[in-house]
Design an enzyme around this catalytic site. Structure first.
Site, PDB file in Angstrom:
ATOM      1  N   GLY A 167      -1.286  -9.166  12.863  1.00  0.00           N
ATOM      2  CA  GLY A 167      -1.916  -7.876  13.118  1.00  0.00           C
ATOM      3  C   GLY A 167      -2.702  -7.307  11.965  1.00  0.00           C
ATOM      4  O   GLY A 167      -2.625  -6.102  11.687  1.00  0.00           O
ATOM      5  N   THR A 168      -3.477  -8.173  11.281  1.00  0.00           N
ATOM      6  CA  THR A 168      -4.357  -7.642  10.243  1.00  0.00           C
ATOM      7  C   THR A 168      -5.771  -8.162  10.446  1.00  0.00           C
ATOM      8  O   THR A 168      -5.985  -9.314  10.808  1.00  0.00           O
ATOM      9  CB  THR A 168      -3.860  -7.974   8.816  1.00  0.00           C
ATOM     10  OG1 THR A 168      -4.733  -7.343   7.870  1.00  0.00           O
ATOM     11  CG2 THR A 168      -3.822  -9.469   8.558  1.00  0.00           C
ATOM     12  N   HIS A 172       0.808  -1.227   0.000  1.00  0.00           N
ATOM     13  CA  HIS A 172       0.000   0.000   0.000  1.00  0.00           C
ATOM     14  C   HIS A 172       0.836   1.270   0.000  1.00  0.00           C
ATOM     15  O   HIS A 172       0.331   2.343   0.360  1.00  0.00           O
ATOM     16  CB  HIS A 172      -0.955  -0.005   1.205  1.00  0.00           C
ATOM     17  CG  HIS A 172      -1.926  -1.140   1.181  1.00  0.00           C
ATOM     18  ND1 HIS A 172      -2.534  -1.618   2.321  1.00  0.00           N
ATOM     19  CD2 HIS A 172      -2.378  -1.912   0.166  1.00  0.00           C
ATOM     20  CE1 HIS A 172      -3.331  -2.625   1.998  1.00  0.00           C
ATOM     21  NE2 HIS A 172      -3.252  -2.829   0.695  1.00  0.00           N
TER      22      HIS A 172
HETATM   23  C1  BV8 Z   1      -8.331  -2.292  -5.253  1.00  0.00           C
HETATM   24  C2  BV8 Z   1      -3.035   2.910   2.455  1.00  0.00           C
HETATM   25  C3  BV8 Z   1      -8.981  -2.498  -7.500  1.00  0.00           C
HETATM   26  C4  BV8 Z   1      -3.591   4.257   2.647  1.00  0.00           C
HETATM   27  C5  BV8 Z   1      -4.861   1.303   2.591  1.00  0.00           C
HETATM   28  C6  BV8 Z   1     -16.460  -3.588  -1.516  1.00  0.00           C
HETATM   29  C7  BV8 Z   1     -16.809  -2.262  -1.650  1.00  0.00           C
HETATM   30  C8  BV8 Z   1     -15.875  -1.276  -1.987  1.00  0.00           C
HETATM   31  C9  BV8 Z   1     -14.539  -1.630  -2.214  1.00  0.00           C
HETATM   32  C10 BV8 Z   1     -14.207  -2.964  -2.073  1.00  0.00           C
HETATM   33  C11 BV8 Z   1     -15.138  -3.933  -1.728  1.00  0.00           C
HETATM   34  N1  BV8 Z   1     -14.498  -5.133  -1.663  1.00  0.00           N
HETATM   35  C12 BV8 Z   1     -13.200  -4.954  -1.951  1.00  0.00           C
HETATM   36  C13 BV8 Z   1     -13.022  -3.628  -2.219  1.00  0.00           C
HETATM   37  C14 BV8 Z   1     -11.791  -3.020  -2.613  1.00  0.00           C
HETATM   38  C15 BV8 Z   1     -11.086  -2.338  -1.444  1.00  0.00           C
HETATM   39  C16 BV8 Z   1     -11.332  -3.015  -0.135  1.00  0.00           C
HETATM   40  O1  BV8 Z   1     -10.738  -4.052   0.156  1.00  0.00           O
HETATM   41  N2  BV8 Z   1     -12.184  -2.401   0.710  1.00  0.00           N
HETATM   42  C17 BV8 Z   1     -12.486  -2.986   2.015  1.00  0.00           C
HETATM   43  C18 BV8 Z   1     -12.579  -1.874   3.072  1.00  0.00           C
HETATM   44  C19 BV8 Z   1     -13.781  -3.770   1.893  1.00  0.00           C
HETATM   45  N3  BV8 Z   1      -9.694  -2.462  -1.789  1.00  0.00           N
HETATM   46  C20 BV8 Z   1      -9.152  -1.520  -2.558  1.00  0.00           C
HETATM   47  O2  BV8 Z   1      -9.735  -0.529  -2.941  1.00  0.00           O
HETATM   48  C21 BV8 Z   1      -7.708  -1.791  -2.988  1.00  0.00           C
HETATM   49  N4  BV8 Z   1      -7.622  -1.553  -4.399  1.00  0.00           N
HETATM   50  O3  BV8 Z   1      -9.024  -3.221  -4.934  1.00  0.00           O
HETATM   51  O4  BV8 Z   1      -8.204  -1.829  -6.534  1.00  0.00           O
HETATM   52  C22 BV8 Z   1      -8.545  -1.945  -8.779  1.00  0.00           C
HETATM   53  C23 BV8 Z   1      -7.841  -2.785  -9.656  1.00  0.00           C
HETATM   54  C24 BV8 Z   1      -7.477  -2.279 -10.878  1.00  0.00           C
HETATM   55  C25 BV8 Z   1      -7.773  -0.943 -11.221  1.00  0.00           C
HETATM   56  C26 BV8 Z   1      -8.444  -0.116 -10.307  1.00  0.00           C
HETATM   57  C27 BV8 Z   1      -8.839  -0.616  -9.081  1.00  0.00           C
HETATM   58  C28 BV8 Z   1      -6.776  -0.823  -2.280  1.00  0.00           C
HETATM   59  C29 BV8 Z   1      -6.730  -1.158  -0.811  1.00  0.00           C
HETATM   60  C30 BV8 Z   1      -5.624  -0.334  -0.141  1.00  0.00           C
HETATM   61  C31 BV8 Z   1      -6.242   0.799   0.628  1.00  0.00           C
HETATM   62  N5  BV8 Z   1      -5.165   1.504   1.347  1.00  0.00           N
HETATM   63  N6  BV8 Z   1      -3.867   1.972   3.196  1.00  0.00           N
HETATM   64  C32 BV8 Z   1      -3.279   4.757   4.038  1.00  0.00           C
HETATM   65  O5  BV8 Z   1      -2.765   3.994   4.887  1.00  0.00           O
HETATM   66  O6  BV8 Z   1      -3.561   5.940   4.276  1.00  0.00           O
HETATM   67  S1  BV8 Z   1      -5.696   0.097   3.444  1.00  0.00           S
HETATM   68  C33 BV8 Z   1      -5.453   0.235   5.127  1.00  0.00           C
HETATM   69  O7  BV8 Z   1      -6.128  -0.915   5.654  1.00  0.00           O
HETATM   70  C34 BV8 Z   1      -4.021   0.110   5.614  1.00  0.00           C
HETATM   71  O8  BV8 Z   1      -3.058  -0.131   4.612  1.00  0.00           O
HETATM   72  C35 BV8 Z   1      -4.098  -1.111   6.517  1.00  0.00           C
HETATM   73  O9  BV8 Z   1      -2.919  -1.764   6.606  1.00  0.00           O
HETATM   74  C36 BV8 Z   1      -5.108  -1.880   5.772  1.00  0.00           C
HETATM   75  C37 BV8 Z   1      -5.668  -3.095   6.392  1.00  0.00           C
HETATM   76  O10 BV8 Z   1      -5.991  -2.795   7.707  1.00  0.00           O
HETATM   77  P1  BV8 Z   1      -5.176  -3.644   8.801  1.00  0.00           P
HETATM   78  O11 BV8 Z   1      -3.716  -3.496   8.512  1.00  0.00           O
HETATM   79  O12 BV8 Z   1      -5.715  -5.017   8.850  1.00  0.00           O
HETATM   80  O13 BV8 Z   1      -5.472  -2.842  10.099  1.00  0.00           O
HETATM   81  P2  BV8 Z   1      -6.825  -2.859  10.939  1.00  0.00           P
HETATM   82  O14 BV8 Z   1      -6.829  -1.644  11.809  1.00  0.00           O
HETATM   83  O15 BV8 Z   1      -7.975  -3.138  10.034  1.00  0.00           O
HETATM   84  O16 BV8 Z   1      -6.671  -4.166  11.857  1.00  0.00           O
HETATM   85  C38 BV8 Z   1      -5.674  -4.204  12.859  1.00  0.00           C
HETATM   86  C39 BV8 Z   1      -5.596  -5.647  13.292  1.00  0.00           C
HETATM   87  O17 BV8 Z   1      -4.549  -5.779  14.243  1.00  0.00           O
HETATM   88  C40 BV8 Z   1      -6.866  -6.135  13.976  1.00  0.00           C
HETATM   89  O18 BV8 Z   1      -7.135  -7.464  13.543  1.00  0.00           O
HETATM   90  C41 BV8 Z   1      -6.491  -6.132  15.460  1.00  0.00           C
HETATM   91  O19 BV8 Z   1      -7.159  -7.166  16.171  1.00  0.00           O
HETATM   92  C42 BV8 Z   1      -5.022  -6.431  15.392  1.00  0.00           C
HETATM   93  N7  BV8 Z   1      -4.222  -5.909  16.508  1.00  0.00           N
HETATM   94  C43 BV8 Z   1      -4.387  -4.739  17.181  1.00  0.00           C
HETATM   95  N8  BV8 Z   1      -3.393  -4.606  18.089  1.00  0.00           N
HETATM   96  C44 BV8 Z   1      -2.596  -5.707  17.970  1.00  0.00           C
HETATM   97  C45 BV8 Z   1      -3.116  -6.535  16.961  1.00  0.00           C
HETATM   98  N9  BV8 Z   1      -2.554  -7.704  16.609  1.00  0.00           N
HETATM   99  C46 BV8 Z   1      -1.425  -8.060  17.268  1.00  0.00           C
HETATM  100  N10 BV8 Z   1      -0.857  -7.321  18.242  1.00  0.00           N
HETATM  101  C47 BV8 Z   1      -1.419  -6.141  18.617  1.00  0.00           C
HETATM  102  N11 BV8 Z   1      -0.847  -5.416  19.599  1.00  0.00           N
END
Ligand code: BV8
Ligand code: ZN
Length: 233
Positions: free
Chosen positions: A174-175, A106
Site C-alpha cells: 500500500g505505498t 515518519h
Molecule cells: C528528506 C508524515 C532530507 C507527515 C510524510 C524533489 C523535490 C522536493 C523534495 C524531494 C524531491 N525528491 C525527494 C524529495 C524529498 C521528499 C520527497 O520524497 N518528496 C516527494 C513528494 C517527491 N522527502 C522528504 O522531504 C523526506 N525528508 O528527504 O529529508 C533531509 C536530510 C537531511 C537534512 C534535511 C533534510 C521526508 C518525507 C516524509 C514526509 N512525511 N508523512 C504526515 O503524515 O502528516 S510522507 C506521507 O507520504 C505519508 O507518510 C505517507 O505514508 C507517505 C507516502 O505515501 P504513501 O504511504 O505511499 O501513500 P499514498 O497515498 O501516496 O499511496 C497509497 C498507495 O496505496 C497507492 O499506491 C495506492 O494504490 C495504494 N492503495 C490504496 N488503497 C489500497 C492500496 N493498496 C492496497 N490496498 C488498498 N486497499
C-alpha cells in the site's frame, strides 16, 4: 519463508480501515495537498491551519480500527523468527493491531513535540481543546511527525536500511513508492537479492522489480497469501 523478513507499509494498508490515503481520491482537505501543509514552512506561516488539518485527521483516525491486513502483520511478527515492520504511516494502526516492534519512519500523529522545550508526549485528545495546542512551558506544540524537507529520525532510518539490506523477503504494502528515502528501501532489498512481494490495487514504480504482485485490496489479498505461506505449526 527462510531468512529475515521485512515489511514496508504505506497509507494503502489503512485505506480499508477508513483512513484517507495521501494521493488517493479522498486525500485532499479543503483543496490543500499534503505537500502544502506537511512542511515546516507551512507550520511557521500558519500553525493554526496546519493544526486544523492534523486535528481533522486525528478525529478521522480515532474512528478507525485495524483491518485484517494489519492483523496479519502482527501474526507474522509473532510467527517468524526474524521479522521487521517498517511503516511510513503515522496513524498508529499497526500498534493497535498488536505489532510490537515498529520502525515508524515518519513519526506518529498521536505524539506531540514542544517547539520550545523539545518535550515529546502522547496526546490522544480529539478534538484538541485549543488550536494550536501549547506545552506546559507555554511553547507551541507540533505533531511529532516528519514533514517534507525534514530528516527522518536517524536511528530509525539506520535500522530500516540495515533490515532492508539483509532481508531475504520484503513485502511492500500500500505505498505509491514516491516518497524518499522510504521508497529506496525495497530497491536496496531487491539489489541484495531479496524476494520482493508487492501488495497494491495498482502499479507503482516498484512493480517491475517485484517477484510477486498481489493485485487487490490489502485486507483481502494479504490474509489469503499468508494462509498459503505461513509455516505449519
Ligand atoms: C528528506 C508524515 C532530507 C507527515 C510524510 C524533489 C523535490 C522536493 C523534495 C524531494 C524531491 N525528491 C525527494 C524529495 C524529498 C521528499 C520527497 O520524497 N518528496 C516527494 C513528494 C517527491 N522527502 C522528504 O522531504 C523526506 N525528508 O528527504 O529529508 C533531509 C536530510 C537531511 C537534512 C534535511 C533534510 C521526508 C518525507 C516524509 C514526509 N512525511 N508523512 C504526515 O503524515 O502528516 S510522507 C506521507 O507520504 C505519508 O507518510 C505517507 O505514508 C507517505 C507516502 O505515501 P504513501 O504511504 O505511499 O501513500 P499514498 O497515498 O501516496 O499511496 C497509497 C498507495 O496505496 C497507492 O499506491 C495506492 O494504490 C495504494 N492503495 C490504496 N488503497 C489500497 C492500496 N493498496 C492496497 N490496498 C488498498 N486497499
Ligand atoms: Zn515545552
Amino acid at each position: 519463508m527462510e531468512g529475515p523478513f521485512v515489511v514496508l507499509t504505506g497509507a494503502g494498508i489503512s485505506a480499508e480501515s477508513g483512513v484517507p490515503t495521501f494521493r488517493g481520491p479522498d486525500g485532499l482537505w479543503r483543496s490543500f495537498r499534503p505537500e502544502d501543509l506537511a512542511t515546516p514552512e507551512a507550520f511557521a506561516r500558519d500553525p493554526a491551519l496546519v493544526w486544523e488539518w492534523y486535528d481533522w485527521r486525528r478525529q478521522r483516525i480515532a474512528a478507525c480500527r485495524p483491518n485484517p491486513a494489519h492483523r496479519v502483520l502482527a501474526e507474522m511478527e509473532a510467527t517468524l523468527p526474524d521479522f521487521t515492520l517498517i511503516t511510513q504511516n503515522v496513524d498508529g494502526l499497526h500498534q493497535a493491531a498488536g505489532s510490537q516492534h515498529i520502525l515508524e519512519l515518519h513519526g506518529n500523529i498521536w505524539r506531540v513535540r514542544c517547539t520550545r522545550c523539545g518535550r515529546v508526549s502522547e496526546d490522544r485528545r480529539v478534538p484538541l481543546p485549543e488550536i494550536p495546542p501549547r506545552c506546559q512551558c507555554g511553547g507551541l506544540l507540533r505533531p511529532d511527525v516528519v514533514w517534507f524537507g525534514e530528516p527522518l529520525p536517524a536511528a530509525v532510518l539506520e535500522a530500516a536500511w540495515e533490515a532492508a539490506a539483509r532481508c531475504r523477503w520484503m513485502l511492500v504494502i500500500g505505498t505509491s513508492a514516491l516518497v524518499q528515502p522510504a521508497a529506496s528501501l525495497p530497491v536496496l532489498a531487491h539489489r541484495n537479492g531479496a524476494r520482493l512481494v508487492e501488495v497494491n490495487i495498482s502499479d507503482t514504480p516498484l512493480t517491475h522489480l517485484a517477484h510477486e504482485v498481489l493485485r487487490g485490496p490489502a485486507a483481502q489479498v494479504l490474509p489469503t497469501w499468508w494462509a498459503s505461506r505461513r509455516p505449519q505449526q
